[in-house]
Design a protein around this motif. Sequence first.
Motif, PDB file in Angstrom:
ATOM      1  N   ILE A 158      -3.316  13.463  10.380  1.00 54.70           N
ATOM      2  CA  ILE A 158      -3.128  14.940  10.005  1.00 54.70           C
ATOM      3  C   ILE A 158      -3.240  15.585  11.269  1.00 54.70           C
ATOM      4  N   LEU A 159      -2.171  16.219  11.896  1.00 53.84           N
ATOM      5  CA  LEU A 159      -2.381  17.053  12.864  1.00 53.84           C
ATOM      6  C   LEU A 159      -2.759  18.663  12.807  1.00 53.84           C
ATOM      7  N   GLU A 160      -2.713  19.071  11.617  1.00 57.84           N
ATOM      8  CA  GLU A 160      -3.006  20.686  11.300  1.00 57.84           C
ATOM      9  C   GLU A 160      -2.880  20.667   9.846  1.00 57.84           C
ATOM     10  N   ASP A 161      -3.855  21.544   9.386  1.00 60.92           N
ATOM     11  CA  ASP A 161      -4.066  21.486   7.810  1.00 60.92           C
ATOM     12  C   ASP A 161      -4.513  22.967   7.713  1.00 60.92           C
ATOM     13  N   GLY A 162      -3.873  23.834   7.069  1.00 57.07           N
ATOM     14  CA  GLY A 162      -4.262  25.281   6.847  1.00 57.07           C
ATOM     15  C   GLY A 162      -3.210  26.144   6.079  1.00 57.07           C
ATOM     16  N   PRO A 163      -3.627  27.453   5.811  1.00 60.62           N
ATOM     17  CA  PRO A 163      -2.660  28.286   5.248  1.00 60.62           C
ATOM     18  C   PRO A 163      -1.384  28.220   5.843  1.00 60.62           C
ATOM     19  N   ALA A 164      -0.094  28.174   5.101  1.00 61.09           N
ATOM     20  CA  ALA A 164       1.053  27.990   5.614  1.00 61.09           C
ATOM     21  C   ALA A 164       1.591  28.978   6.588  1.00 61.09           C
ATOM     22  N   GLU A 165       1.297  30.105   6.372  1.00 60.64           N
ATOM     23  CA  GLU A 165       1.551  31.259   7.452  1.00 60.64           C
ATOM     24  C   GLU A 165       1.030  31.161   8.878  1.00 60.64           C
ATOM     25  N   THR A 166      -0.254  30.617   8.911  1.00 57.73           N
ATOM     26  CA  THR A 166      -0.910  30.206  10.105  1.00 57.73           C
ATOM     27  C   THR A 166      -0.459  28.959  10.850  1.00 57.73           C
ATOM     28  N   VAL A 167      -0.095  28.121   9.844  1.00 59.70           N
ATOM     29  CA  VAL A 167       0.532  26.652  10.574  1.00 59.70           C
ATOM     30  C   VAL A 167       1.819  26.779  11.126  1.00 59.70           C
ATOM     31  N   MET A 168       2.540  27.744  10.326  1.00 63.02           N
ATOM     32  CA  MET A 168       3.906  28.129  10.808  1.00 63.02           C
ATOM     33  C   MET A 168       3.636  28.711  12.274  1.00 63.02           C
ATOM     34  N   GLN A 169       2.709  29.506  12.549  1.00 58.76           N
ATOM     35  CA  GLN A 169       2.718  30.117  13.839  1.00 58.76           C
ATOM     36  C   GLN A 169       2.329  29.382  14.957  1.00 58.76           C
ATOM     37  N   ASN A 170       1.469  28.267  14.473  1.00 61.02           N
ATOM     38  CA  ASN A 170       0.692  27.561  15.488  1.00 61.02           C
ATOM     39  C   ASN A 170       1.768  26.426  16.367  1.00 61.02           C
ATOM     40  N   GLN A 171       2.254  26.927  17.289  1.00 64.47           N
ATOM     41  CA  GLN A 171       3.242  26.337  17.971  1.00 64.47           C
ATOM     42  C   GLN A 171       2.803  24.994  18.743  1.00 64.47           C
ATOM     43  N   ALA A 172       1.479  25.154  19.147  1.00 64.42           N
ATOM     44  CA  ALA A 172       1.149  23.759  19.803  1.00 64.42           C
ATOM     45  C   ALA A 172       1.010  22.585  18.834  1.00 64.42           C
ATOM     46  N   ALA A 173       0.712  22.788  17.616  1.00 66.63           N
ATOM     47  CA  ALA A 173       0.532  21.907  16.561  1.00 66.63           C
ATOM     48  C   ALA A 173       2.222  21.218  16.223  1.00 66.63           C
ATOM     49  N   TRP A 174       3.013  22.210  16.269  1.00 72.62           N
ATOM     50  CA  TRP A 174       4.562  21.814  16.095  1.00 72.62           C
ATOM     51  C   TRP A 174       4.925  20.983  17.310  1.00 72.62           C
ATOM     52  N   ASP A 175       4.510  21.431  18.438  1.00 73.75           N
ATOM     53  CA  ASP A 175       4.928  20.499  19.801  1.00 73.75           C
ATOM     54  C   ASP A 175       4.290  19.331  19.483  1.00 73.75           C
ATOM     55  N   ARG A 176       2.972  19.102  19.302  1.00 76.56           N
ATOM     56  CA  ARG A 176       2.285  17.814  19.133  1.00 76.56           C
ATOM     57  C   ARG A 176       3.178  16.893  18.007  1.00 76.56           C
ATOM     58  N   LEU A 177       3.515  17.693  16.946  1.00 77.08           N
ATOM     59  CA  LEU A 177       4.215  16.929  15.817  1.00 77.08           C
ATOM     60  C   LEU A 177       5.659  16.598  16.266  1.00 77.08           C
ATOM     61  N   GLY A 178       6.195  17.157  17.440  1.00 76.65           N
ATOM     62  CA  GLY A 178       7.698  16.985  17.834  1.00 76.65           C
ATOM     63  C   GLY A 178       8.514  17.334  16.941  1.00 76.65           C
ATOM     64  N   LEU A 179       8.230  18.555  16.296  1.00 79.20           N
ATOM     65  CA  LEU A 179       9.318  19.422  15.362  1.00 79.20           C
ATOM     66  C   LEU A 179       9.510  20.578  16.080  1.00 79.20           C
ATOM     67  N   ARG A 180      10.660  20.994  15.997  1.00 77.13           N
ATOM     68  CA  ARG A 180      10.915  22.370  16.217  1.00 77.13           C
ATOM     69  C   ARG A 180      11.245  23.030  15.034  1.00 77.13           C
ATOM     70  N   VAL A 181      10.652  24.391  15.285  1.00 76.66           N
ATOM     71  CA  VAL A 181      10.798  25.422  13.943  1.00 76.66           C
ATOM     72  C   VAL A 181      11.809  26.390  14.380  1.00 76.66           C
ATOM     73  N   PRO A 182      12.727  26.390  13.673  1.00 76.44           N
ATOM     74  CA  PRO A 182      13.757  27.424  13.807  1.00 76.44           C
ATOM     75  C   PRO A 182      13.459  28.862  13.645  1.00 76.44           C
ATOM     76  N   ASP A 183      13.782  29.855  14.580  1.00 75.12           N
ATOM     77  CA  ASP A 183      13.242  31.102  14.592  1.00 75.12           C
ATOM     78  C   ASP A 183      13.479  31.751  13.059  1.00 75.12           C
ATOM     79  N   TRP A 184      14.482  31.401  12.356  1.00 74.18           N
ATOM     80  CA  TRP A 184      14.866  32.020  11.229  1.00 74.18           C
ATOM     81  C   TRP A 184      13.857  32.052  10.224  1.00 74.18           C
ATOM     82  N   VAL A 185      13.201  30.508  10.401  1.00 74.98           N
ATOM     83  CA  VAL A 185      12.056  30.393   9.284  1.00 74.98           C
ATOM     84  C   VAL A 185      10.676  31.209   9.583  1.00 74.98           C
ATOM     85  N   ARG A 186      10.413  31.300  11.011  1.00 72.50           N
ATOM     86  CA  ARG A 186       9.255  32.084  11.291  1.00 72.50           C
ATOM     87  C   ARG A 186       9.513  33.656  10.908  1.00 72.50           C
ATOM     88  N   GLY A 187      10.826  33.982  10.933  1.00 70.29           N
ATOM     89  CA  GLY A 187      11.506  35.376  10.840  1.00 70.29           C
ATOM     90  C   GLY A 187      10.391  36.336  11.100  1.00 70.29           C
TER      91      GLY A 187
END
Lengths: 249, 476
Positions: B447-476
Motif C-alpha cells: 500500500i503506497l497511500e491510504d487516506g481521504p480520497a480528496e487528499t490522495v487524489m492531490q498527492n502527486q508524489a504517491a501517484w508518481d510512485r504508483l506509476g499512474l497518471r491522473v488526468p487533469d479533469w479528474v482532479r478538476g
Amino acid sequence: MKRTGRRLSFLKQSNLVLHSPLRHVDPRVKLAMCLCVSMGILLPLPRLVVFMGIYLLVLLWARLLPSAAAQVWRLKWVLLVLFVFDWWLISLNLAVTITLRLILLACVLSLVFATTTPVEFTLALEKLGLPYRYAFSIGLAFHSLGLVEEEWLSIQEAQTARGAYTPMQLSLKPRELRKTVQAVGEYVSLVVPTIVLAVKRAWSITEAAYARGFDSPERRPYRQLRFTTQDVLLMAASLLVTVLLLFWR
Amino acid sequence: MSVKFRLEEAGFAYPQEGLGLQPLSLTIERGEGLLVAGHSGSGKSTLARLLVGLIPHLYHGCLQGEVWLDDLLTAQTPLWELTRRAGLVFQNPASQMLTTSVEEEIIFGLENLGLSQREIQERTTEALRTFNLEPLRRRSPQTLSGGEQQKLALASILARRPPALVLDEPLSMLDSTSALDFVDTLNSGLQEGRTLVICEHRLEYLQAIKGLRTLHLNGQQTGAAENQPEMTAPLEDHRRHGLTGDHFQIQVHHLTVERGGQRILDNLEFTLHSGEVVALVGPNGAGKTTLLRALAGLQKAHGLISAVESGRAEPPSLGMVFQNPDIQLFNPTVREEILYRLPQPDLELYDWLMHILDLERYAGTPPLLLSEGEKRRVALATTLMRRPRHGVLLDEPSLGQDRNHKAILRQALRHLADSGQVVLMATHDLELASSADRMILLSKYGILEDGPAETVMQNQAAWDRLGLRVPDWVRG
C-alpha cells in the motif's frame, strides 16, 4: 482463507513437461509414437503385460511417468467400475485385459499432450494435411479443456460466495438418497453458467479469430517444423515396433 | 492508406432479442475519428460489428440496408479482406484470447496477413514494446489481469496495422496511465490518416483526441435509461431494510498471498471502518482482485482478517460482486435470480434494491439477456439481498455502465455505506474512485497511500510512485 470447492480433475489439462527429452521432438513423430504404442492393445494378456513393462521404461526415460500416472489416476473410478463389472459379468482375465488396455491408452496421451503446445500440435496436424481451420479448432479444443476447469472453479467460488451453492457429498446409500438428489440439484447453479460461458467463449473466440483474418488464404505460419536426426530415428523405431507388434499378436 | 465507411440505411435485428441497431445512414471519411456514444443497449457493439463485416458474415438476423468499406460491399466481401482494412477490438478481452502465450496471440493475426517470418518478428516486438507487454511475452493470456488482457487485445489488432480501427469500449479495463497512453497512440494514428471509430463510456479520456466527431445512438431503451430513478425515497428507509450494523472495523494484519511461487500481496496492513466507501486503486496486475478475494475468504492467504465489533473479533461477512457477472447468473428471470434460495425474502428490501439499481423494468427478463452493465447491477442486487453483515466488495463495478448508471451506482453505494456497511471497490475508474470517502493506492510493493480520497487524489508524489497518471479533469 482458502479457495473453496473440489477440482474437476478429469478436465484438467496436462502441464507441459519442459525437461522431457520428447519436448523438442517433432509433434508428428510423437503422434506416430502414440499410434505405435496404441497398437499394444491388440496383444493378448501375457504379452500386453510385457509390452506395458517396456512402455513404462520409455515413460521413465522420457520423464513422463508422473504425468502418465496422473492421467490414469484421473480415470480411477471409470477403471474401477469397468473392472468390477467385467469381472462380475464375464471373467477376471477379461477384466484385467480391458483395464490394462485402457490404462495403456490413457498413458499414450501423455506422449503428446504433456510435451507439446497447442500451437505445435495445430502445426503438426496442418503438416499432416488437415485443413488449417480444422487443425486450429482441434488445437483450440485441446487448449480449452484446462480453461473449462478454471471457469468451473471460478463459478463455484462465485456461487458459494452468494450462497447459491453448497458443496455436498454424493452418496449412493439408500438412506442418503435424498441428500444425493439435493447435491445434484446444487450443481444446477454451476452447470448453467458453465454452459453459458462455454458457448459465449466459443462464439467470442470465433469472432476474435475472424477479426484477425482467420479465413485468409494468404496465411503463412510463423513457426516451422523440421525433422532432425533424432526425429528420423524415433520415427523409424516407431515404425519398427508397430510392424513387430502386428506380427507378435 | 486509409479507408472510408459508408452506411446506407443500415440496421440489424438479432433473432433472439430483437435488439440491435435501428437503420441509419452515415459516412465516416478517410482519416476521420468518430466517437459513438449512447447508453447500454443502444446498438454500439452492433454498429462496430456491421462496420467490419462480422455482421452479416457471422451473425444471422435481419440486416437492412448496405455497409460499404471503401468500394467493398461488406455483405459480399470475404471477411479476411475486410479485416485487413478494418481491425476490430471487442468489449470483453478475456474471451478473445486464442493461444497459450502473449507472444503467440500477436503472431496469430500477423500470420494471417501472409507476412514473412522477419516481418512478423519485428511487428510482434514493436507491439509488445508499445503496450509494455515485453515482460509478459511468455505468459499465458488467461493468467493476465483484465487490464493486461485488454492491452494484449489492442496490441494484437494494432500489430496488423489496419488502415481503420473500430474499438468497442477499448478503455474499460485500462488503468489511467495505460488509457492515456493508448489515447496518445490513437491520436498519432489519426494524425497519420488512420480512420477511427470508438464506442466508449469513458468519454473524458477521449477529449485529448482532436477533431473527434460524436454520433449519439438512440436505441429502443433510450427513454427508459435516461429516466433516472428517484433516489430520495429510500434514503430514509434503508436502515429498516436490515443493511445495517453497529460500528465495527475490519482489521487486516500481515496479509500475504502467494500464487505459483509468486508473492501477489505482501504483508498488507489496513483497517476498514463501517460507514465508509473505500476505493482501491492500482495499476493493472497490482493484486486488487486478489485482495478482494482474500477479504471475502475465497483466496488462500496468510495473515489475519477480522471484523471487530464492541471489542469482539470474528471473521468478516462480506459479499462479493465479481468482475464477470456471467459466472453468477443462471436463473430464468431477474426476480428469481435475486430471490434465489431465500426462504423468507424481504420483499421490501427487494423492491428497494430494484428501485435504486434501476432494475424494476427487467424483473421478468432473463438476466443473461441483459447488457453487461445491467448484469453487473443484478449481481450486486443478488449479493445485497443476502444482507452480508459487514459490507460488500466490488470488482470494477463501473465496467459497462453508462454515465447515468454510474451515477445510480455511486448513489447506491453511498446508501449502503450510510446504512453502516463497508463498501470496498477495486476500480480503474478514477472519477468513481474520487467520489469515495477514502482511497487506498495499491502497487505490487504494497500500500503506497491510504487516506481521504480528496487528499490522495492531490498527492502527486504517491501517484508518481504508483506509476499512474491522473488526468487533469479528474482532479478538476
